[in-house]
Write a protein that holds these residues in place. Sequence first.
Motif, PDB file in Angstrom:
ATOM      1  N   MET A   1       0.980  -1.311   0.069  1.00  0.00           N
ATOM      2  CA  MET A   1       0.116  -0.008   0.191  1.00  0.00           C
ATOM      3  C   MET A   1       0.968   1.212  -0.100  1.00  0.00           C
ATOM      4  O   MET A   1       1.974   1.411   0.656  1.00  0.00           O
ATOM      5  N   ILE A   2       0.501   2.074  -0.897  1.00  0.00           N
ATOM      6  CA  ILE A   2       1.357   3.604  -0.937  1.00  0.00           C
ATOM      7  C   ILE A   2       0.649   4.255   0.452  1.00  0.00           C
ATOM      8  O   ILE A   2      -0.550   4.246   0.618  1.00  0.00           O
ATOM      9  N   ALA A   3       1.623   4.399   1.366  1.00  0.00           N
ATOM     10  CA  ALA A   3       1.242   5.251   2.711  1.00  0.00           C
ATOM     11  C   ALA A   3       1.255   6.534   2.630  1.00  0.00           C
ATOM     12  O   ALA A   3       0.664   7.407   3.387  1.00  0.00           O
ATOM     13  N   GLY A   4       2.143   7.292   1.750  1.00  0.00           N
ATOM     14  CA  GLY A   4       2.199   8.620   1.400  1.00  0.00           C
ATOM     15  C   GLY A   4       3.509   8.911   0.662  1.00  0.00           C
ATOM     16  O   GLY A   4       3.946   8.029   0.012  1.00  0.00           O
ATOM     17  N   GLY A   5       3.433  10.069   0.194  1.00  0.00           N
ATOM     18  CA  GLY A   5       4.714  10.285  -0.664  1.00  0.00           C
ATOM     19  C   GLY A   5       4.501  11.842  -1.464  1.00  0.00           C
ATOM     20  O   GLY A   5       3.232  11.996  -1.574  1.00  0.00           O
ATOM     21  N   SER A   6       5.424  12.342  -1.596  1.00  0.00           N
ATOM     22  CA  SER A   6       5.289  13.602  -2.304  1.00  0.00           C
ATOM     23  C   SER A   6       4.985  13.694  -3.775  1.00  0.00           C
ATOM     24  O   SER A   6       5.876  12.998  -4.527  1.00  0.00           O
ATOM     25  N   ALA A   7       4.128  14.100  -4.232  1.00  0.00           N
ATOM     26  CA  ALA A   7       3.702  14.378  -5.619  1.00  0.00           C
ATOM     27  C   ALA A   7       4.452  15.238  -6.205  1.00  0.00           C
ATOM     28  O   ALA A   7       4.385  15.124  -7.848  1.00  0.00           O
TER      29      ALA A   7
ATOM     30  N   GLY B   1      -1.578  14.712  -9.437  1.00  0.00           N
ATOM     31  CA  GLY B   1      -0.299  14.700 -10.182  1.00  0.00           C
ATOM     32  C   GLY B   1       0.586  13.434  -9.633  1.00  0.00           C
ATOM     33  O   GLY B   1       1.788  13.598  -9.296  1.00  0.00           O
ATOM     34  N   ARG B   2      -0.216  12.188  -9.525  1.00  0.00           N
ATOM     35  CA  ARG B   2       0.752  11.188  -8.753  1.00  0.00           C
ATOM     36  C   ARG B   2       1.382  10.020  -9.582  1.00  0.00           C
ATOM     37  O   ARG B   2       1.595   9.239  -9.326  1.00  0.00           O
ATOM     38  N   PHE B   3       1.636  10.749 -10.994  1.00  0.00           N
ATOM     39  CA  PHE B   3       2.325   9.748 -11.700  1.00  0.00           C
ATOM     40  C   PHE B   3       3.421   9.082 -11.479  1.00  0.00           C
ATOM     41  O   PHE B   3       3.994   7.909 -11.295  1.00  0.00           O
ATOM     42  N   GLY B   4       4.569   9.924 -10.724  1.00  0.00           N
ATOM     43  CA  GLY B   4       5.836   9.683 -10.327  1.00  0.00           C
ATOM     44  C   GLY B   4       5.710   8.897  -9.059  1.00  0.00           C
ATOM     45  O   GLY B   4       6.617   7.934  -8.878  1.00  0.00           O
TER      46      GLY B   4
END
Length: 286
Positions: free
Chosen positions: A153-159, A190-193
């Motif tokens: 699971m993606i828990a977070g991260g800078s878009a 903008g979550r492509f990366g």
Amino acid sequence: MLTNKGTLIPIGGNEDKGIEDNEQYTLEFIDDGILFHVVREAGGTDANIVVIPTASSIPVEVGENYLEAFSTLGCKNVTVLDIRSKEDSEKQASINLIKAANCIMFSGGDQSKITNKIGGTEIHDIIKYRYKNEKGFVVAGTSAGAMMMSQEMIAGGSATESFIKGAVKMYKGLGLVPGLIIDTHFIKRGRFGRISEAVAQFPQLIGIGLAEDTGMIIKNKRCRVIGSGMVIIFDGRRLKHNRHKILTEGTPMSLTGMRTHILSNSDSFHIEKKKVKILPIEAPFI
């Protein structure tokens, strides 16, 4: 991959009702019919629906919004299960509600709250068992409630980071659909990366980017798109260049050979066969 008899409906995010850009005043995706699909898959307006706003920072208000939304669709048996701790997940009253439900609906918010307060508990086991074995049992979720369905699971991260190793944080989800990694609010934020790095970490898994107002009905290994937006599929099984394992955090990354598909309403994707089926241009939307 074993076939699950139940149905999953991950949804890409909430739809503003025009009152205020605030979680409290948002009734998710009812206008474009996605919530209608949830009710239909659960058996209609007589279905027992349990709303779990655990991910939300304002669970009472969000629960009330769902009661209003489902009531608008004519639903008669809707209950809010306000789980705020692992102890709440082990209460007999909570267990009884999960056992009797035709549909479990998880709200948006912070997906880690769901995994921390429900993961590994008895109601988690019941949800997994019923999804695997019971035809007509539905687990739906928006935003955080969609992302927690995966195992990785993606828990977070800078878009805003430009594909930098370490920009995405991974955690264990509830593992309902282990072959996928799901991200939401995909186009707007903008979550492509972000999902690209997630797939670089787990190239054997398929990344799913859900736009807002958009969801998928996952049944018998087949994902069918519903709603007004797009779903982007990321298939990294044939990556030709992927140095995620050897790069240090903060290092710019590059990938080659990532296969992508852009799907819209009623298009479908088969999880096991990794094949896309596009709705014929003359066919009506479902």
